[in-house]
Design an enzyme around this catalytic site. Sequence first.
Site, PDB file in Angstrom:
ATOM      1  N   LEU A 725       0.706  -1.201   0.144  1.00 33.26           N
ATOM      2  CA  LEU A 725      -0.096  -0.261   0.023  1.00 33.26           C
ATOM      3  C   LEU A 725       0.628   1.295  -0.068  1.00 33.26           C
ATOM      4  O   LEU A 725       0.262   2.368  -0.366  1.00 33.26           O
ATOM      5  CB  LEU A 725      -1.185   0.145   1.095  1.00 33.26           C
ATOM      6  CG  LEU A 725      -1.980  -1.160   1.462  1.00 33.26           C
ATOM      7  CD1 LEU A 725      -2.701  -1.203   2.648  1.00 33.26           C
ATOM      8  CD2 LEU A 725      -2.907  -1.106   0.184  1.00 33.26           C
ATOM      9  N   GLY A 726       2.313   1.131   0.682  1.00 34.76           N
ATOM     10  CA  GLY A 726       3.006   2.392   0.669  1.00 34.76           C
ATOM     11  C   GLY A 726       4.037   2.010   1.402  1.00 34.76           C
ATOM     12  O   GLY A 726       4.184   0.914   2.073  1.00 34.76           O
ATOM     13  N   MET A 727       5.000   3.002   1.478  1.00 34.40           N
ATOM     14  CA  MET A 727       6.201   2.911   2.040  1.00 34.40           C
ATOM     15  C   MET A 727       6.251   4.037   2.830  1.00 34.40           C
ATOM     16  O   MET A 727       6.225   5.322   2.022  1.00 34.40           O
ATOM     17  CB  MET A 727       7.454   2.791   1.191  1.00 34.40           C
ATOM     18  CG  MET A 727       7.545   1.421   0.554  1.00 34.40           C
ATOM     19  SD  MET A 727       9.083   0.803  -0.397  1.00 34.40           S
ATOM     20  CE  MET A 727       8.670  -0.704  -0.797  1.00 34.40           C
ATOM     21  N   GLY A 728       7.023   4.253   3.968  1.00 29.22           N
ATOM     22  CA  GLY A 728       7.178   5.608   4.636  1.00 29.22           C
ATOM     23  C   GLY A 728       8.613   5.532   5.393  1.00 29.22           C
ATOM     24  O   GLY A 728       9.279   4.624   5.325  1.00 29.22           O
ATOM     25  N   SER A 729       8.740   6.339   6.163  1.00 30.19           N
ATOM     26  CA  SER A 729      10.133   6.670   6.810  1.00 30.19           C
ATOM     27  C   SER A 729      10.385   5.498   8.052  1.00 30.19           C
ATOM     28  O   SER A 729      11.449   5.335   8.380  1.00 30.19           O
ATOM     29  CB  SER A 729      10.290   7.897   7.605  1.00 30.19           C
ATOM     30  OG  SER A 729       9.242   8.061   8.312  1.00 30.19           O
ATOM     31  N   GLY A 731       8.692   2.095   7.710  1.00 29.41           N
ATOM     32  CA  GLY A 731       8.301   0.959   7.312  1.00 29.41           C
ATOM     33  C   GLY A 731       7.620   0.765   5.985  1.00 29.41           C
ATOM     34  O   GLY A 731       7.097   1.638   5.576  1.00 29.41           O
ATOM     35  N   VAL A 733       4.137  -0.531   4.130  1.00 29.60           N
ATOM     36  CA  VAL A 733       2.543  -0.957   4.682  1.00 29.60           C
ATOM     37  C   VAL A 733       2.085  -1.898   3.673  1.00 29.60           C
ATOM     38  O   VAL A 733       2.051  -2.041   2.312  1.00 29.60           O
ATOM     39  CB  VAL A 733       1.690   0.205   4.754  1.00 29.60           C
ATOM     40  CG1 VAL A 733       0.284  -0.350   5.108  1.00 29.60           C
ATOM     41  CG2 VAL A 733       2.294   0.902   5.738  1.00 29.60           C
ATOM     42  N   LYS A 747       1.805  -2.908   8.870  1.00 27.15           N
ATOM     43  CA  LYS A 747       3.324  -2.170   8.547  1.00 27.15           C
ATOM     44  C   LYS A 747       4.445  -2.799   9.242  1.00 27.15           C
ATOM     45  O   LYS A 747       4.448  -3.030  10.407  1.00 27.15           O
ATOM     46  CB  LYS A 747       3.020  -0.791   9.300  1.00 27.15           C
ATOM     47  CG  LYS A 747       4.338   0.036   9.297  1.00 27.15           C
ATOM     48  CD  LYS A 747       4.395   1.233   9.956  1.00 27.15           C
ATOM     49  CE  LYS A 747       3.786   2.210   9.152  1.00 27.15           C
ATOM     50  NZ  LYS A 747       4.016   3.749   9.837  1.00 27.15           N
ATOM     51  N   ASP A 849       4.933  14.233  12.398  1.00 25.14           N
ATOM     52  CA  ASP A 849       5.055  13.797  10.875  1.00 25.14           C
ATOM     53  C   ASP A 849       3.581  13.729  10.131  1.00 25.14           C
ATOM     54  O   ASP A 849       3.321  13.101   9.234  1.00 25.14           O
ATOM     55  CB  ASP A 849       5.613  12.541  10.524  1.00 25.14           C
ATOM     56  CG  ASP A 849       5.971  12.433   9.005  1.00 25.14           C
ATOM     57  OD1 ASP A 849       6.316  13.276   8.398  1.00 25.14           O
ATOM     58  OD2 ASP A 849       6.292  11.036   8.619  1.00 25.14           O
TER      59      ASP A 849
END
Length: 1024
Positions: A725-729, A731, A733, A747, A849
């Site tokens: 679904l996505g990547m963040g700072s 981890g 998801v 996540k 954030d």
Amino acid sequence: MKTASSFLFLISAVLLIIISFLLSATSSTPTVLPLQLLSLLSIKSSIKDSSSSFLDWDPKPTFSKADFHDPIWCSWSGVRCDQNSPEITSLDLSRRNLTGFIPSEIKYLTSLVYLNLSGNSFLGPFPTAIFELSQLTTLDISHNIFTSTFPPGISKLKFLNVFDAYSNNFTGPLPPEFAHLRFLEWLNLGGSYFNGSIPASYGGLSRLKYLHLAGNALDGQIPGQLAYLTKLERMEIGYNTFSGGIPAEFPLLLNLKYLDIAGANLAGTLPQDIGNMTKLQNLLLFKNRITGEIPESLGKLEALEELDLSENQLTGTIPSDLYNLKELRELSLMANDLSGEIPQALGDLPNLASLRLWNNLLTGPLPQNLGSNEKLLQVDVSSNQLSGPIPPNLCHGNKLYKLILFSNKLGHELPASLTNCTSLVRLRIQNNFLNGSIPHGFGMLENLTFADFSNNNFSGEIPADFGNAVKLQYLNISQNAFGTSLPENIWNSTSLQIFSASSSRIIGSIPDFVGCRSIYEIELQDNNLNGSIPWTFGHCEKLLTLNLSRNSLTGIIPWEISTLPSITAIDLSRNFLTGTIPSNFQNCSTIESFDVSYNQLTGPIPSTGTIFPGLHSSSFIGNDGLCGEILAKPCAVDALSDGGIEVRQQQPRRTTGAIVWIMAAAFGIGLFVLVAGTRCFQTHYSRRFGGGDEETGPWKLTAFQRLNFTAEDVLECMSMTDKILGMGSTGTVYKAEMPGGEIIAVKKLWGKYKENIRRRRGVLAEVEVLGNVRHRNIVRLLGCCSNKECTMLLYEYMPNGNLDDLLHGKNKGENLVADWITRYKIALGVAQGICYLHHDCDPVIVHRDLKPSNILLDGEMEARVADFGVAKLIQTDESMSVIAGSYGYIAPEYGYTLQVDEKSDIYSFGVVLMEIVSGKRSVDSEFGEGNSIVDWVRSKIKVKDGVNQVLDNDVSASCASVREEMIQMLRISLLCTSRNPADRPSMRDVVLMLQQAKPKRKFPGNLVTVEADVLLDHKIVAEC
């Protein structure tokens, strides 16, 4: 949708099987009992809940005859049965974060006496099946989002005693059918969109004690028939747009204790016989157009505790008979045209706690006994023409927290007794004729945050204890006649943010700036200061504005001023400064104003960088030795050597030290990368070729609510899923479907947690706190799955993705976010979620954030704040060792102070609002190099028609009212992104401002409109 429909069909089938079994099990059992069970299970299947307290509505797998005599549903949460029978008499589902609709099967609860659905998000038209519950005496549907007109049928509830529908989205006229409910004692229809006039038939509700119609869009005249409500004790009908005035019959309401018709456009005069309402305790008529004088008969209201006639057009004097009001606690007559003197007898009122008379034409002295009752909390008599001394006993009870006396003609010395007032928070006595010296001791007041002594005739020594103040944030002693020097410790106050001492005849040198780490603004202009500017300016890390103009300062401009990370305005004009302008200023991108005119500076004006080329020549005139393009005066090649030497005090030592540290840090980082890379390679190699899993330990699932899956289910699903679904700072998801059909978001945090057990416990402790967060606008953390090597956080799945995709994605024009009401709803939801973290959590949670990609949207476009990977639990003021957050959303002060507080989130939220309003990203090449959306918006609003260039044309082109609503949100975003954190509102204030800026139109179809609890503008706005 297919899965949901199948699930509902399965539930219905199971219910029918259970009912058939119950009916065939015994012929002697009345069918009403299983119908009650059917009703409860139908309610459960028709709503969605976001709390675990409602999940205990589960029937037994089998039933027996004993279940009818001791039915299981009587022990369910919110359900109460009759003491002598198993019939349900009370159903309380209040404040459970429920949404959905109430099914028609609720009509089977035929013995129901009490029904409470308040504090949820039930939507759609009001369910008429509730009108079949003929035994109801209490019905509470307040704080929901029921829409459409109120349906007919309420008169069937013949025994109804209490009806509360406050804060919904009902439209159309007030239902006249309520007049048939002869047992009704409590009627609350406030906080919706009801329009038209108040039905005169409501005057026939002979038992009514409570009437609340405030916060609608009602108009017309208030019917005099309401005076027939002889048992009425409380009436709130304000925040509407009535015509005419207060009915002359209202003084017949002899049992009325509380009357609120504030903000209702009332005209005319107050009834002269209003004093006949002798039981009245609260009279609130503020913010109207009432004219004439205050009736003398008000003095007969001996039970009166609160009188607020503010913001009207009252004239004449304050009646002296008010001294009879011995119970009076609050007297507010501000913003009228009252004249004459304040009755001295008001100072003798034994219970007076609040006196607010500002912005009138009052003269004469203040009551000299004011405060002697030891109960006084606040006094605001500013903007009058009062004279004489300040009463000496204002803080006799040591409870006074607000003393506002500015813009009068008060004289004499300031009472020394105020320096013992430890409860005092705000002191504003500017613009008077006070003289003598400022008494010592104000700096020792432990709660004082704001003190303004400016524009008086104070002289003598400036108290040195100001430098010891604990909470003092604002201190203004400007425009006095001290004739003395500043205390050496003036910058040591740990909380001081703004200090102004301009035009005060201050002499001597400027004290050393060591200790000024919290100060944002320093104003010392127009004094007699001499000597050089202290080079210790580097300690003023947060300084935004510096004004030392019109003094007699000598020496050079300290190079350290140019190193201040957030400085925006510098004025050193009209002094005797020498030397050159430090060249480092050309790299200072934050400066908006710079003035060194009329000094004795020499050398070239820097012609490169982001600052000087954009300044006007008037910033440099009066310096014969300066040269450069700005002054149209060419410089010689060796101008710097001829004109003087740029001095950087102690800079070589600093630079050398910095180089050593940089080299050491680079060596350390290189060594760390080498070791970490080797270790990573070894681990990967050993895993790939057998071994390496023995030390990871077993997986543990920490659940924060009841879950229908295990850690093994999560691991099995993760091994098969490739849906990222996505990547963040923090981890990656994944979308994961559990064996039971439940879809969750997982996540998987970056990195391993084997290195430090104490650090790992700290991370899990913070996760556990976040797991206990329960709010409709915060993504639910379902659980935490971990072993010694890896941690995975389990969240509820949000089907509509995130705000960033909807605002800036390829299909922006095709989705609902193109509608302004949807954008507003999202903005309000985010604000409510952050407000919960800041004000309702203990300890406070700061997200750190906040950005559109961390704002998720559920199936109904409800905003949910997510990604607490860098969130911080705040118990005391603390700083971070590293900067957390995303570029474009980080508050300007955060980068150099690393201070963790709520103001950082508020700045980020302001940036998000700007994106919602403009449709642009926070950082874009359109804004210019190094500029963010905040810089771009601030530059646009300064030019003609610039605001229209900011608004997203896909939305603002729809109609003029939408543009006005977008501009209101833009104003809020500008407040939130104020450079000075002290100028940013709290998130609680932001929520209030957003509620006041709500759209006046409805959502299309079945979508709902966002409604504030109190409507401040009740004009009906046509749909666009």
